[in-house]
Design a protein around this motif. Structure first.
Motif, PDB file in Angstrom:
ATOM      1  N   UNK A  37      -7.448  -7.600   9.302  1.00  0.00           N
ATOM      2  CA  UNK A  37      -6.909  -6.314   9.750  1.00  0.00           C
ATOM      3  C   UNK A  37      -6.000  -5.711   8.675  1.00  0.00           C
ATOM      4  N   UNK A  38      -5.176  -6.555   8.049  1.00  0.00           N
ATOM      5  CA  UNK A  38      -4.279  -6.069   6.992  1.00  0.00           C
ATOM      6  C   UNK A  38      -5.078  -5.517   5.819  1.00  0.00           C
ATOM      7  N   UNK A  39      -6.171  -6.214   5.461  1.00  0.00           N
ATOM      8  CA  UNK A  39      -6.974  -5.773   4.315  1.00  0.00           C
ATOM      9  C   UNK A  39      -7.637  -4.425   4.596  1.00  0.00           C
ATOM     10  N   UNK A  40      -8.065  -4.226   5.844  1.00  0.00           N
ATOM     11  CA  UNK A  40      -8.689  -2.943   6.195  1.00  0.00           C
ATOM     12  C   UNK A  40      -7.645  -1.842   6.201  1.00  0.00           C
ATOM     13  N   UNK A  41      -6.461  -2.150   6.732  1.00  0.00           N
ATOM     14  CA  UNK A  41      -5.367  -1.184   6.733  1.00  0.00           C
ATOM     15  C   UNK A  41      -5.036  -0.776   5.296  1.00  0.00           C
ATOM     16  N   UNK A  42      -5.053  -1.751   4.393  1.00  0.00           N
ATOM     17  CA  UNK A  42      -4.771  -1.488   2.977  1.00  0.00           C
ATOM     18  C   UNK A  42      -5.770  -0.499   2.399  1.00  0.00           C
ATOM     19  N   UNK A  43      -7.075  -0.774   2.641  1.00  0.00           N
ATOM     20  CA  UNK A  43      -8.133   0.106   2.128  1.00  0.00           C
ATOM     21  C   UNK A  43      -7.938   1.515   2.661  1.00  0.00           C
ATOM     22  N   UNK A  44      -7.582   1.613   3.952  1.00  0.00           N
ATOM     23  CA  UNK A  44      -7.370   2.919   4.578  1.00  0.00           C
ATOM     24  C   UNK A  44      -6.211   3.649   3.921  1.00  0.00           C
ATOM     25  N   UNK A  45      -5.079   2.945   3.751  1.00  0.00           N
ATOM     26  CA  UNK A  45      -3.891   3.576   3.178  1.00  0.00           C
ATOM     27  C   UNK A  45      -4.147   4.017   1.744  1.00  0.00           C
ATOM     28  N   UNK A  46      -4.873   3.196   0.984  1.00  0.00           N
ATOM     29  CA  UNK A  46      -5.180   3.551  -0.402  1.00  0.00           C
ATOM     30  C   UNK A  46      -5.969   4.848  -0.499  1.00  0.00           C
ATOM     31  N   UNK A  47      -6.784   5.126   0.553  1.00  0.00           N
ATOM     32  CA  UNK A  47      -7.620   6.330   0.512  1.00  0.00           C
ATOM     33  C   UNK A  47      -6.814   7.593   0.792  1.00  0.00           C
ATOM     34  N   UNK A  48      -5.595   7.409   1.365  1.00  0.00           N
ATOM     35  CA  UNK A  48      -4.729   8.574   1.593  1.00  0.00           C
ATOM     36  C   UNK A  48      -3.978   8.863   0.300  1.00  0.00           C
ATOM     37  N   UNK A  49      -4.266  10.009  -0.307  1.00  0.00           N
ATOM     38  CA  UNK A  49      -3.734  10.310  -1.636  1.00  0.00           C
ATOM     39  C   UNK A  49      -2.223  10.209  -1.720  1.00  0.00           C
ATOM     40  N   UNK A  50      -1.532  10.860  -0.783  1.00  0.00           N
ATOM     41  CA  UNK A  50      -0.074  10.904  -0.843  1.00  0.00           C
ATOM     42  C   UNK A  50       0.522   9.497  -0.836  1.00  0.00           C
ATOM     43  N   UNK A  51      -0.015   8.602  -0.004  1.00  0.00           N
ATOM     44  CA  UNK A  51       0.496   7.233   0.055  1.00  0.00           C
ATOM     45  C   UNK A  51       0.125   6.470  -1.214  1.00  0.00           C
ATOM     46  N   UNK A  52      -1.119   6.634  -1.646  1.00  0.00           N
ATOM     47  CA  UNK A  52      -1.610   5.889  -2.802  1.00  0.00           C
ATOM     48  C   UNK A  52      -0.776   6.180  -4.051  1.00  0.00           C
ATOM     49  N   UNK A  53      -0.392   7.436  -4.231  1.00  0.00           N
ATOM     50  CA  UNK A  53       0.374   7.814  -5.422  1.00  0.00           C
ATOM     51  C   UNK A  53       1.793   7.260  -5.384  1.00  0.00           C
ATOM     52  N   UNK A  54       2.384   7.298  -4.187  1.00  0.00           N
ATOM     53  CA  UNK A  54       3.782   6.908  -4.066  1.00  0.00           C
ATOM     54  C   UNK A  54       3.969   5.394  -4.205  1.00  0.00           C
ATOM     55  N   UNK A  55       3.091   4.612  -3.540  1.00  0.00           N
ATOM     56  CA  UNK A  55       3.264   3.161  -3.513  1.00  0.00           C
ATOM     57  C   UNK A  55       2.186   2.438  -4.322  1.00  0.00           C
ATOM     58  N   UNK A  56       1.812   3.011  -5.470  1.00  0.00           N
ATOM     59  CA  UNK A  56       0.703   2.488  -6.254  1.00  0.00           C
ATOM     60  C   UNK A  56       0.826   0.986  -6.519  1.00  0.00           C
ATOM     61  N   UNK A  57       1.958   0.559  -7.083  1.00  0.00           N
ATOM     62  CA  UNK A  57       2.098  -0.836  -7.510  1.00  0.00           C
ATOM     63  C   UNK A  57       2.184  -1.768  -6.303  1.00  0.00           C
ATOM     64  N   UNK A  58       2.888  -1.342  -5.249  1.00  0.00           N
ATOM     65  CA  UNK A  58       3.011  -2.176  -4.048  1.00  0.00           C
ATOM     66  C   UNK A  58       1.627  -2.456  -3.451  1.00  0.00           C
ATOM     67  N   UNK A  59       0.827  -1.397  -3.318  1.00  0.00           N
ATOM     68  CA  UNK A  59      -0.516  -1.544  -2.753  1.00  0.00           C
ATOM     69  C   UNK A  59      -1.356  -2.466  -3.623  1.00  0.00           C
ATOM     70  N   UNK A  60      -1.188  -2.347  -4.943  1.00  0.00           N
ATOM     71  CA  UNK A  60      -1.952  -3.173  -5.876  1.00  0.00           C
ATOM     72  C   UNK A  60      -1.614  -4.651  -5.696  1.00  0.00           C
ATOM     73  N   UNK A  61      -0.305  -4.949  -5.559  1.00  0.00           N
ATOM     74  CA  UNK A  61       0.137  -6.332  -5.358  1.00  0.00           C
ATOM     75  C   UNK A  61      -0.438  -6.884  -4.051  1.00  0.00           C
ATOM     76  N   UNK A  62      -0.289  -6.111  -2.973  1.00  0.00           N
ATOM     77  CA  UNK A  62      -0.801  -6.549  -1.666  1.00  0.00           C
ATOM     78  C   UNK A  62      -2.308  -6.787  -1.734  1.00  0.00           C
ATOM     79  N   UNK A  63      -2.977  -5.889  -2.441  1.00  0.00           N
ATOM     80  CA  UNK A  63      -4.432  -5.991  -2.617  1.00  0.00           C
ATOM     81  C   UNK A  63      -4.786  -7.320  -3.287  1.00  0.00           C
ATOM     82  N   UNK A  64      -4.016  -7.702  -4.330  1.00  0.00           N
ATOM     83  CA  UNK A  64      -4.291  -8.962  -5.028  1.00  0.00           C
ATOM     84  C   UNK A  64      -3.999 -10.173  -4.139  1.00  0.00           C
TER      85      UNK A  64
END
Lengths: 289, 289, 289, 289
Positions: A37-64
């Motif tokens: 569920x967390x991984x799907x939420x991550x993919x969803x959030x990454x697709x939202x431009x405003x969120x993706x730009x603001x938390x780029x590195x955090x999302x990348x770490x969580x993704x890894x």
């Protein structure tokens, strides 16, 4: 005997990963569910431009983190099975791989991000973990009803498609390109939208004749839906009725098979009885702690 | 005896074209099915401007190939039947002709292209080739249920139409021309769109009173759909229940009649039993190889 | 005896106008049906501006012909009944009057045109002429099923309305005026549009939270529809099942009552048996030719 | 004994407020119902800007009257119950409080107006006053059918959500941001809109491939709805069938329990039999006048 000790270690891991009868096994399944569920939420959030730009590195770490967790799970699944090829080529094995590799590929290629979306398919594992699909089919009622109606419903949906092609062609001739029915495939698409009562309204008939034919299509679609519904309903009534004949004892036995989560270490076969000692498919010994 | 030799040649062709019990007959049906699907795909592609302009000559050549194939099929069908007029005037005979001639007409007249779209009707032959319609009605269950409910569903759809006329007129008076309800026919069309829960949204009530009446129409439409669905469901349950009384032997016999594809050379009658030697309609001898 | 001759003349007219067992009676009903459909078509055409302007005088003449025909019919209906007040105050009597007078009123007042639309209500007579409503309820099955489910369906539709008010208010707070949810009534209207799966799209949630709540509303609406449908289906199955108990003789008798179109000259009571000689309600003699 | 006199006064009030067997109790319920509907109408009208501006002071006065009435009712409910905390913490107790306080809060804070909308939740009391929910479940049929189908319908709605996530992700990849599918959550929202056949049309696929996938989603959604409907229908048929076995006497007794509105003064327990003298839950004496 180191070999036996090692095998026992593998067997224990197998029990934790593939089964859910022990506390450790249940915990593993719950953590896996949360991770999916967390991984799907991550993919969803990454697709939202405003969120993706603001938390780029955090999302990348969580993704890894998610990717590494999935990698470990994938390797453990291969190690603890006697016939790893059977798991790798199975439906869930392929999905598990496809939902893990995209992040690694993104290191080498650019634009493979889209593949991460494949991870949504892992959601299907929810059915397996929660034993939903099986629970539903418990007394073979619903599964039987759907199996019995499947062919007939398919024929009706097929009839909807053929009717859509015929009426779509007619609407293309009647309405023409100036009213949005630019070509026959688009016209057929509109017809399916209308017949299934979805009705987007991005394309809508403008001429009186077109609106008249549209009205006929809608009323037809409204009437057709009654047929598959009636079939499922009747088949399910029949399936439910015949169930009564199964004795309580048989029912108890069936239920024990269905809710048992044992999974053979050798061939991954499931649906063992609670008191079974050997796999009913390959004869390999099942472990009881 | 040349005449007999010729007749035997005709009989063989009849078997290939009209029946599907021999390998040659099955192959013919599969090729025909592919040709029909290809011809419809062609008509669809031609309607897409960008494709039509780019591949004009290729589409034209393919169109001619399909047309010639259909022409040969049509002629063979006439030749191999003893009573050609019966085929020519039959439902499929008329469709076969109408889906073949437009290309020839396009040589003489301009703008007959639209007629090519009639070819979509050939899709109905799919039901015949796949014996879908018959398979569905196999045990007379579904066919019986639909026949039994047809009148009642028709009455309900008729009620939907009358309600649409009455509410459409009311909406025309309430909303008026300034809100898109430019005349009563359009208003009635909107009412059908709403009552069948399609809801395009190209016309939508703007005044509070109009929206209130629209809400009533929607809730009515939502409630009405329960009735035809319930009827089909109940009729089908009844039909399925009474089937049990048919003995297995009778069922086997029924099935053999339904899945048999023999077709009388003389009168095109179908539904023969597997071991039948003469047509049950005209007494003409059936051939067995 | 002039009086008796006159009465016989009235009786004959009564038979023609109110019943449909004689050729003349059937002809009258068919003509009436055509006149009603023509009058509705007229109202529809008049509402289309382009047609109304072009054929103004023609439509006016046809309108007057229809009005005069309806006037004659209305007067004849009053004359041929023994208790005219009973007809005048009956449901159909009121509709007949309301669909006739607007044209006369248009001579005195301006803007009464809208009243002509009331004529659409005369369409309800179609049910009476074609005996549709009765035929449907023939063996009391469907009528019984609907009567039995009515209360439960009403409760569900009521639940849909309450849920719409609650969710409509929430959506008003979430989306606000800037996204089209300008006030609570409009928001509730949107909620009904969504829950009944109509979905116009004239108003649509724009904020992520609004879209999330909308998704919940839709899935709820999709699930709720299963309940009334299931109820009707089950009730109808029950009603159909219990019908079997009626003997064939009783069924025949019931049918004769239902399809008989005799109508008492005195009190307009219907549903007489084929061999009845006196009205079962007021005891007045029925005529047989 | 003043204390006993006081208690009797409380008991009488309890009977009026919580029960509906006496004329005074019925009158109270009807007044409460009207007050709730009036309060909701008020909230709705206040949200319409044009009305709110014109009748500002009138609406404010009416709002205060409603609020004071609700306050008195709330206090009386607390006084007349032996265990006030049980009422205050009950579902209806919380709603009653939340729908009363906003007006008082608006004196202190600004912008708490939105809370008034919570009053819509009081509408749920309609079910309680009219005993609708209970009447529906009267013979445990419908309640049983819904309870039996609940799990299965939930699984299907869950399947709809999972399918929406998977197809939503695919549509995001296919259509992309330029066609309105700006991110995956929005794409999933669109997918739910389509699968439930709502179809707003604010977002609609523009590419041929996207429209093709959309067509598949629609046909799937159209087919899936047949399953929950069939389940409810079959379960209800079963529930109705098994009811026959309940004797008339038992049925009468059940009904008396269901329609009895007695409510224990001590613990607020309901569903007492008509001739019960003590609460079946806490043993407290019930009063009979």
């Amino acid at each position: 005997m180191e070999s036996e000790h090692k095998r026992s270690w593998k067997a224990k891991l197998h029990e934790i990963i593939y089964e859910a009868d022990t506390p450790a096994g249940k915990l593993f399944d719950v953590i896996l569910l949360i991770a999916i569920l967390a991984s799907i939420l991550l993919v969803m959030l990454e697709s939202v431009n405003s969120i993706a730009e603001e938390h780029l590195s955090l999302l990348n770490v969580l993704e890894w983190i998610i990717t590494i967790l999935f990698t470990i799970e994938y390797i453990l699944r291969i190690i603890t099975v006697k016939q790893p090829l059977k798991y790798v080529t199975s439906f869930y094995g392929v999905i598990d791989l496809l939902s893990t590799i995209p992040k690694y590929l993104s290191l080498i290629f650019v634009g493979t991000h889209a593949l991460v979306a494949l991870r949504a398919l892992r959601l299907l594992r929810v059915f397996r973990i929660l034993k939903l699909a099986r629970y539903m089919g418990a007394s073979n009622q619903l599964a039987g009803a759907i199996k019995a109606s499947r062919a007939k419903i398919a024929v009706f949906l097929f009839a909807v498609v053929i009717a859509s092609i015929i009426f779509g062609t007619i609407m293309y001739l009647v309405e023409g390109e100036e009213n949005g029915f630019t070509n026959i495939p688009k016209s057929v698409y509109w017809c399916i939208v209308t017949m299934t009562t979805v009705g987007f309204g991005d394309i809508a008939p403008q001429t009186p004749l077109g609106q008249f034919i549209a009205a006929i299509i809608m009323i037809m679609g409204y009437g057709i839906i009654a047929v598959p519904t009636g079939i499922v309903s009747a088949e399910y009534t029949k399936a439910t009725g015949s169930k009564e004949k199964i004795s309580d004892e048989e029912h108890e036995q069936l239920k024990s098979v269905i809710l048992n989560t044992q999974c053979c270490v050798n061939c991954l076969a499931e649906t063992h009885q609670d008191n079974a000692e050997f796999c009913h498919k390959c004869g390999c010994k099942l472990h009881h702690d």
